[in-house]
Motif scaffolding. Structure first.
Motif, PDB file in Angstrom:
ATOM      1  N   SER A  29      97.770 -40.762 -22.448  1.00 53.37           N
ATOM      2  CA  SER A  29      98.553 -40.448 -21.246  1.00 53.37           C
ATOM      3  C   SER A  29      97.637 -40.156 -20.053  1.00 53.37           C
ATOM      4  O   SER A  29      97.918 -40.575 -18.924  1.00 53.37           O
ATOM      5  CB  SER A  29      99.460 -39.246 -21.512  1.00 53.37           C
ATOM      6  N   MET A  30      96.525 -39.464 -20.307  1.00 58.17           N
ATOM      7  CA  MET A  30      95.575 -39.196 -19.226  1.00 58.17           C
ATOM      8  C   MET A  30      94.904 -40.474 -18.744  1.00 58.17           C
ATOM      9  O   MET A  30      94.744 -40.691 -17.538  1.00 58.17           O
ATOM     10  CB  MET A  30      94.511 -38.200 -19.701  1.00 58.17           C
ATOM     11  N   ALA A  31      94.529 -41.330 -19.696  1.00 61.96           N
ATOM     12  CA  ALA A  31      93.871 -42.583 -19.342  1.00 61.96           C
ATOM     13  C   ALA A  31      94.818 -43.499 -18.555  1.00 61.96           C
ATOM     14  O   ALA A  31      94.413 -44.128 -17.567  1.00 61.96           O
ATOM     15  CB  ALA A  31      93.375 -43.285 -20.602  1.00 61.96           C
ATOM     16  N   LEU A  32      96.078 -43.592 -18.975  1.00 62.78           N
ATOM     17  CA  LEU A  32      97.043 -44.436 -18.271  1.00 62.78           C
ATOM     18  C   LEU A  32      97.310 -43.925 -16.864  1.00 62.78           C
ATOM     19  O   LEU A  32      97.441 -44.712 -15.909  1.00 62.78           O
ATOM     20  CB  LEU A  32      98.351 -44.503 -19.068  1.00 62.78           C
ATOM     21  N   THR A  33      97.400 -42.609 -16.724  1.00 61.77           N
ATOM     22  CA  THR A  33      97.609 -42.034 -15.388  1.00 61.77           C
ATOM     23  C   THR A  33      96.421 -42.334 -14.492  1.00 61.77           C
ATOM     24  O   THR A  33      96.581 -42.727 -13.324  1.00 61.77           O
ATOM     25  CB  THR A  33      97.815 -40.510 -15.492  1.00 61.77           C
ATOM     26  N   TRP A  34      95.221 -42.152 -15.033  1.00 57.57           N
ATOM     27  CA  TRP A  34      93.999 -42.445 -14.274  1.00 57.57           C
ATOM     28  C   TRP A  34      93.946 -43.916 -13.866  1.00 57.57           C
ATOM     29  O   TRP A  34      93.583 -44.245 -12.734  1.00 57.57           O
ATOM     30  CB  TRP A  34      92.788 -42.079 -15.136  1.00 57.57           C
ATOM     31  N   PHE A  35      94.338 -44.809 -14.770  1.00 55.23           N
ATOM     32  CA  PHE A  35      94.327 -46.245 -14.484  1.00 55.23           C
ATOM     33  C   PHE A  35      95.295 -46.585 -13.349  1.00 55.23           C
ATOM     34  O   PHE A  35      94.962 -47.359 -12.438  1.00 55.23           O
ATOM     35  CB  PHE A  35      94.698 -47.033 -15.744  1.00 55.23           C
ATOM     36  N   ASN A  36      96.494 -46.012 -13.386  1.00 52.86           N
ATOM     37  CA  ASN A  36      97.476 -46.289 -12.335  1.00 52.86           C
ATOM     38  C   ASN A  36      97.042 -45.716 -10.991  1.00 52.86           C
ATOM     39  O   ASN A  36      97.322 -46.307  -9.937  1.00 52.86           O
ATOM     40  CB  ASN A  36      98.839 -45.709 -12.730  1.00 52.86           C
ATOM     41  N   VAL A  37      96.351 -44.570 -11.022  1.00 53.09           N
ATOM     42  CA  VAL A  37      95.818 -44.007  -9.776  1.00 53.09           C
ATOM     43  C   VAL A  37      94.732 -44.913  -9.209  1.00 53.09           C
ATOM     44  O   VAL A  37      94.682 -45.195  -8.001  1.00 53.09           O
ATOM     45  CB  VAL A  37      95.283 -42.579 -10.016  1.00 53.09           C
ATOM     46  N   LYS A  38      93.848 -45.414 -10.087  1.00 52.02           N
ATOM     47  CA  LYS A  38      92.778 -46.297  -9.652  1.00 52.02           C
ATOM     48  C   LYS A  38      93.319 -47.604  -9.086  1.00 52.02           C
ATOM     49  O   LYS A  38      92.765 -48.171  -8.138  1.00 52.02           O
ATOM     50  CB  LYS A  38      91.847 -46.602 -10.840  1.00 52.02           C
ATOM     51  N   MET A  39      94.412 -48.095  -9.648  1.00 52.06           N
ATOM     52  CA  MET A  39      95.018 -49.336  -9.178  1.00 52.06           C
ATOM     53  C   MET A  39      95.825 -49.137  -7.909  1.00 52.06           C
ATOM     54  O   MET A  39      96.298 -50.104  -7.304  1.00 52.06           O
ATOM     55  CB  MET A  39      95.916 -49.920 -10.274  1.00 52.06           C
ATOM     56  N   GLY A  40      96.021 -47.871  -7.515  1.00 54.51           N
ATOM     57  CA  GLY A  40      96.766 -47.588  -6.293  1.00 54.51           C
ATOM     58  C   GLY A  40      98.254 -47.515  -6.495  1.00 54.51           C
ATOM     59  O   GLY A  40      99.009 -47.369  -5.526  1.00 54.51           O
TER      60      GLY A  40
END
Length: 253
Positions: A29-40
């Motif tokens: 869940s942390m990794a997916l949130t970080w990925f979506n933040v990085k993708m904007g």
């Protein structure tokens, strides 16, 4: 001590799958949130969501785990083996407490490492007033130890309520609730009764130990140790009472 270590190992082996699943869910869940933040796709503030949910879920999940530690012994009929073994009841109960400590520490470690890896952009965005990493780690260690003490008291309440409900046999859910209420009131009352005996113990200046002067706003916090010493003695007494009932009055059939 080898038997005690074997009891801890048995409990850890029984719960390693559930702990692993929860740890994986937290990390993913942390990794997916970080990925979506990085993708904007998501705002940077979203990084705090999985951390907050994990920290809120952790005590609830471990209360459930603590309740299941003894309940599983009856479901799997392994309680017969525990009572046949030349192991005192306090070792059986303490082994479950220690295994829960390990599980709690493991998941808290996963949350902490995940926060450091995936929530770093949010920490950096807070500003230059953020305390240094050494300050954060120091205070997290203090809060961890305090939470461990509180969590241990909760485990003792759960063990006592479970053993008493098994002794009575009927209305087990209702009995457990009443034992919980009585145990909490007893610990609180004993803490107040014994507090005058420990008035000589100085109050702990938590604002100095935790170095809260490094925050933007001055915080003054003192820990009244006298009241808590009596409560701690009461919790230890309840643990030994549970052990005595487990050894002498608990029927497994």
């Amino acid at each position: 001590m080898s038997r005690f270590a074997n009891l801890i190992r048995k409990d850890l082996n029984a719960s390693k799958m559930s702990v692993g699943i929860v740890a994986a869910i937290i990390a993913i869940s942390m990794a997916l949130t970080w990925f979506n933040v990085k993708m904007g796709s998501w705002h940077e503030a979203s990084l705090i969501v999985p951390v907050g949910i994990s920290l809120a879920f952790l005590p609830i999940w471990f209360v459930w785990q603590a309740a299941q530690k003894l309940n599983t012994e009856w479901k799997d009929d392994t309680v017969y083996t525990l009572q046949v073994l030349p192991v005192p009841g306090w070792q059986v109960l303490l082994s479950k407490i220690v295994s829960l400590w390990v599980e709690y520490t493991t998941l808290l470690g996963v949350i902490s490492v995940g926060t450091f890896i995936f929530a770093n952009p949010l920490i950096g965005a807070i500003g230059t007033d953020t305390p240094r990493l050494s300050w954060i780690l120091r205070n997290l260690a203090i809060l961890y130890l305090l939470s461990l003490v509180l969590f241990t008291a909760v485990i003792v309440f759960i063990q006592l309520s479970f053993v008493v409900s098994r002794m009575i046999g009927r209305f087990q859910g209702l009995v457990q609730i009443w034992v919980w209420i009585l145990a909490i009131n007893l610990v609180s009352t004993v803490g107040r009764w014994l507090a005058p005996l420990f008035n000589w113990v100085p109050r702990i200046p938590m604002h100095q130990i935790m170095r809260l002067d490094q925050l933007q706003y001055l915080v003054n916090v003192k820990f009244f140790l006298a009241l808590n010493i009596g409560a701690l003695i009461a919790v230890i007494g309840l643990f030994w009472l549970t052990s005595y009932l487990f050894d002498n009055y608990l029927e497994v059939n």
